[in-house]
Design a protein around this motif. Structure first.
Motif, mmCIF file in Angstrom:
data_model
loop_
_atom_site.group_PDB
_atom_site.id
_atom_site.type_symbol
_atom_site.label_atom_id
_atom_site.label_comp_id
_atom_site.label_asym_id
_atom_site.label_seq_id
_atom_site.Cartn_x
_atom_site.Cartn_y
_atom_site.Cartn_z
ATOM 1 N N PRO A 137 0.807 -1.225 0.000
ATOM 2 C CA PRO A 137 0.000 0.000 0.000
ATOM 3 C C PRO A 137 0.838 1.273 0.000
ATOM 4 N N ALA A 138 1.941 1.269 0.749
ATOM 5 C CA ALA A 138 2.772 2.478 0.818
ATOM 6 C C ALA A 138 3.401 2.790 -0.533
ATOM 7 N N ALA A 139 3.812 1.756 -1.263
ATOM 8 C CA ALA A 139 4.433 1.968 -2.570
ATOM 9 C C ALA A 139 3.408 2.486 -3.580
ATOM 10 N N ILE A 140 2.199 1.912 -3.548
ATOM 11 C CA ILE A 140 1.152 2.386 -4.455
ATOM 12 C C ILE A 140 0.795 3.835 -4.125
ATOM 13 N N ALA A 141 0.687 4.142 -2.841
ATOM 14 C CA ALA A 141 0.357 5.506 -2.423
ATOM 15 C C ALA A 141 1.443 6.495 -2.846
ATOM 16 N N ALA A 142 2.709 6.079 -2.741
ATOM 17 C CA ALA A 142 3.808 6.964 -3.128
ATOM 18 C C ALA A 142 3.800 7.213 -4.633
ATOM 19 N N SER A 143 3.547 6.167 -5.416
ATOM 20 C CA SER A 143 3.460 6.344 -6.871
ATOM 21 C C SER A 143 2.303 7.265 -7.232
ATOM 22 N N LEU A 144 1.173 7.103 -6.534
ATOM 23 C CA LEU A 144 0.017 7.964 -6.785
ATOM 24 C C LEU A 144 0.334 9.408 -6.430
ATOM 25 N N GLU A 145 0.989 9.617 -5.317
ATOM 26 C CA GLU A 145 1.329 10.977 -4.903
ATOM 27 C C GLU A 145 2.233 11.646 -5.930
ATOM 28 N N ARG A 146 3.217 10.908 -6.452
ATOM 29 C CA ARG A 146 4.106 11.477 -7.456
ATOM 30 C C ARG A 146 3.341 11.788 -8.743
ATOM 31 N N ALA A 147 2.441 10.886 -9.130
ATOM 32 C CA ALA A 147 1.655 11.129 -10.345
ATOM 33 C C ALA A 147 0.818 12.394 -10.191
ATOM 34 N N MET A 148 0.185 12.554 -9.038
ATOM 35 C CA MET A 148 -0.696 13.700 -8.836
ATOM 36 C C MET A 148 0.065 15.016 -8.730
ATOM 37 N N SER A 149 1.370 14.938 -8.472
ATOM 38 C CA SER A 149 2.179 16.154 -8.378
ATOM 39 C C SER A 149 2.691 16.618 -9.736
ATOM 40 N N ARG A 150 2.532 15.800 -10.760
ATOM 41 C CA ARG A 150 3.029 16.175 -12.089
ATOM 42 C C ARG A 150 2.052 17.128 -12.768
ATOM 43 N N PRO A 151 2.557 18.071 -13.546
ATOM 44 C CA PRO A 151 1.673 19.086 -14.145
ATOM 45 C C PRO A 151 0.846 18.529 -15.299
ATOM 46 N N SER A 152 -0.315 19.125 -15.483
ATOM 47 C CA SER A 152 -1.190 18.765 -16.597
ATOM 48 C C SER A 152 -1.409 19.930 -17.551
ATOM 49 N N GLY A 153 -0.974 21.121 -17.156
ATOM 50 C CA GLY A 153 -1.240 22.294 -17.974
ATOM 51 C C GLY A 153 -2.713 22.668 -18.004
ATOM 52 N N ASN A 154 -3.506 22.084 -17.079
ATOM 53 C CA ASN A 154 -4.951 22.327 -16.972
ATOM 54 C C ASN A 154 -5.750 21.678 -18.105
ATOM 55 N N TRP A 155 -5.191 20.668 -18.761
ATOM 56 C CA TRP A 155 -5.895 20.000 -19.856
ATOM 57 C C TRP A 155 -6.631 18.765 -19.336
ATOM 58 N N TYR A 156 -7.866 18.607 -19.810
ATOM 59 C CA TYR A 156 -8.720 17.481 -19.434
ATOM 60 C C TYR A 156 -9.211 16.780 -20.702
ATOM 61 N N VAL A 157 -9.172 15.461 -20.694
ATOM 62 C CA VAL A 157 -9.731 14.698 -21.804
ATOM 63 C C VAL A 157 -11.249 14.690 -21.681
ATOM 64 N N VAL A 158 -11.946 15.005 -22.779
ATOM 65 C CA VAL A 158 -13.413 15.055 -22.743
ATOM 66 C C VAL A 158 -14.064 13.981 -23.611
ATOM 67 N N GLY A 159 -13.268 13.239 -24.379
ATOM 68 C CA GLY A 159 -13.878 12.170 -25.175
ATOM 69 C C GLY A 159 -13.071 11.844 -26.401
ATOM 70 N N ALA A 160 -13.633 10.976 -27.222
ATOM 71 C CA ALA A 160 -12.982 10.550 -28.461
ATOM 72 C C ALA A 160 -13.129 11.617 -29.535
ATOM 73 N N SER A 161 -12.130 11.697 -30.400
ATOM 74 C CA SER A 161 -12.206 12.636 -31.521
ATOM 75 C C SER A 161 -13.460 12.391 -32.351
ATOM 76 N N ARG A 162 -13.816 11.125 -32.510
ATOM 77 C CA ARG A 162 -14.990 10.796 -33.318
ATOM 78 C C ARG A 162 -16.289 11.282 -32.690
ATOM 79 N N ASP A 163 -16.266 11.562 -31.383
ATOM 80 C CA ASP A 163 -17.486 12.012 -30.712
ATOM 81 C C ASP A 163 -17.854 13.447 -31.069
ATOM 82 N N ILE A 164 -16.871 14.235 -31.458
ATOM 83 C CA ILE A 164 -17.118 15.657 -31.760
ATOM 84 C C ILE A 164 -17.326 15.783 -33.266
ATOM 85 N N ARG A 165 -18.551 16.092 -33.640
ATOM 86 C CA ARG A 165 -18.941 16.012 -35.041
ATOM 87 C C ARG A 165 -19.191 17.391 -35.641
#
Length: 338
Positions: A36-64
């Protein structure tokens, strides 16, 4: 990632007959390795990485081009459509006139026309309606939400490396769960559950490499696993899991059938932060490739392949979303042992 791995030869037969198989309950337990501690540490590191405020909203094919699409991200109502050039446009989902739902509007010649009073939006600022940056990477569509992300914005999302589109087939699965994005990411950072939770798909899973301590900048969980085909027929591969951002986990096949193929799992919050009942969308892009001559012919059946790929992802995510939802329920009531 340490070391190099031999890429499979073109003539190599992918199927193997599994020998020494044991019943599900007699396989080697993995709970001691899934610390559990190793999984939690990996999660904490992942959540600390930047995203540039970008969110995935769906597949390209969904936007018509012929109609708008509505989405909700972090409690923000959005509308997306394509302009005359096919570029994705995005912005608030409420009409600035009297608040009509723009997801029910009409698209004509790339212009979004409100169905209540005919107010027309071309994707530029108008009457208090402000567009949001959007990006179509050919497989997924992203929207940048600076108020929700709260990070330093970037000009485009950080797209993980993928096989060339000309030699790949992609499919996108979307599922919904009552949990937060971190619960989805934690599930993907726990490969040890594979053979136990998904015995219909995975057998003989072994983690070869895992982060050795909490100070590593780049995490890589490298696993050997066999995909079940039928009876004792399996396809063994070596794959690596990485988390390049706070809401993304990728799995890349390093060796075996389909080397170079990628599975991108994106967790997009639908509800505002700290919602009493959070909802998260799992948007998973499977981008398959192969150096086998027959794969080029198989790509002509891409629509059928996409349905099969989405079906496979959906079956796995029925279990994995149950895992993520259970994790959130325990966390939200102070009972999570990790």
């Amino acid at each position: 990632m340490r070391g190099s791995r031999r890429q499979p030869g073109r003539g190599r037969v992918p199927l193997r007959v599994r020998t020494g198989a044991v019943p599900w309950e007699r396989q080697q337990p993995t709970w001691q390795q899934a610390r559990p501690a190793a999984i939690a540490a990996s999660l904490e590191r992942a959540m600390s990485r930047p995203s540039g405020n970008w969110y995935v909203v769906g597949a390209s094919r969904d936007i018509r081009r012929d109609r708008p699409t509505g989405r909700t991200v972090a409690g923000l109502e959005l509308v997306l459509w394509r302009d005359e050039e096919g570029q994705v446009r995005a912005g608030p989902g409420a009409c600035p006139h009297l608040g009509a739902p723009l997801k029910d509007a009409v698209v004509r010649c790339g212009t979004l026309i409100c169905h209540w009073h005919g107010l027309a939006l071309e994707g530029t600022p108008f009457a208090g309606w402000e567009p949001r940056p959007a990006y179509d990477d050919g497989v997924l569509v992203w929207v940048r939400l600076d108020t929700a992300g709260g990070e330093t914005p970037t000009g485009r999302p950080g797209i993980p490396p993928r096989p060339p589109a000309a030699t790949a087939v992609s499919a996108v699965y979307t599922g919904l769960g009552t949990c937060e994005p971190q619960d989805v990411v934690a599930n993907r950072l726990d490969p040890w559950h594979g053979s136990w939770l998904h015995p219909y798909s995975f057998v003989d899973l072994k983690v070869l490499e895992a982060p050795e301590d909490e100070l590593r900048e780049e995490d890589a969980l490298v696993v050997e696993v066999s995909f079940k085909v039928a009876a004792r027929a399996v396809v063994p591969v070596t794959a690596a899991f990485t988390a390049p951002g706070p809401r993304t986990v990728t799995m890349r096949i390093l060796d075996g059938e389909g080397a170079g193929s990628v599975v991108e799992t994106h967790a997009t919050p639908l509800t505002p932060p700290a919602a009493a009942l959070p909802r998260t969308a799992v948007v998973e892009a499977v981008i398959a490739t192969s150096d086998r001559p027959g794969f080029a012919a198989a790509r002509t059946l891409a629509p059928l392949l996409r349905r099969m790929m989405r079906s496979t992802a959906g079956r796995l995510w029925r279990d994995d979303l149950a895992y993520a939802e259970r994790r959130w329920r325990l966390r939200s009531t102070g009972r999570f042992p990790g």
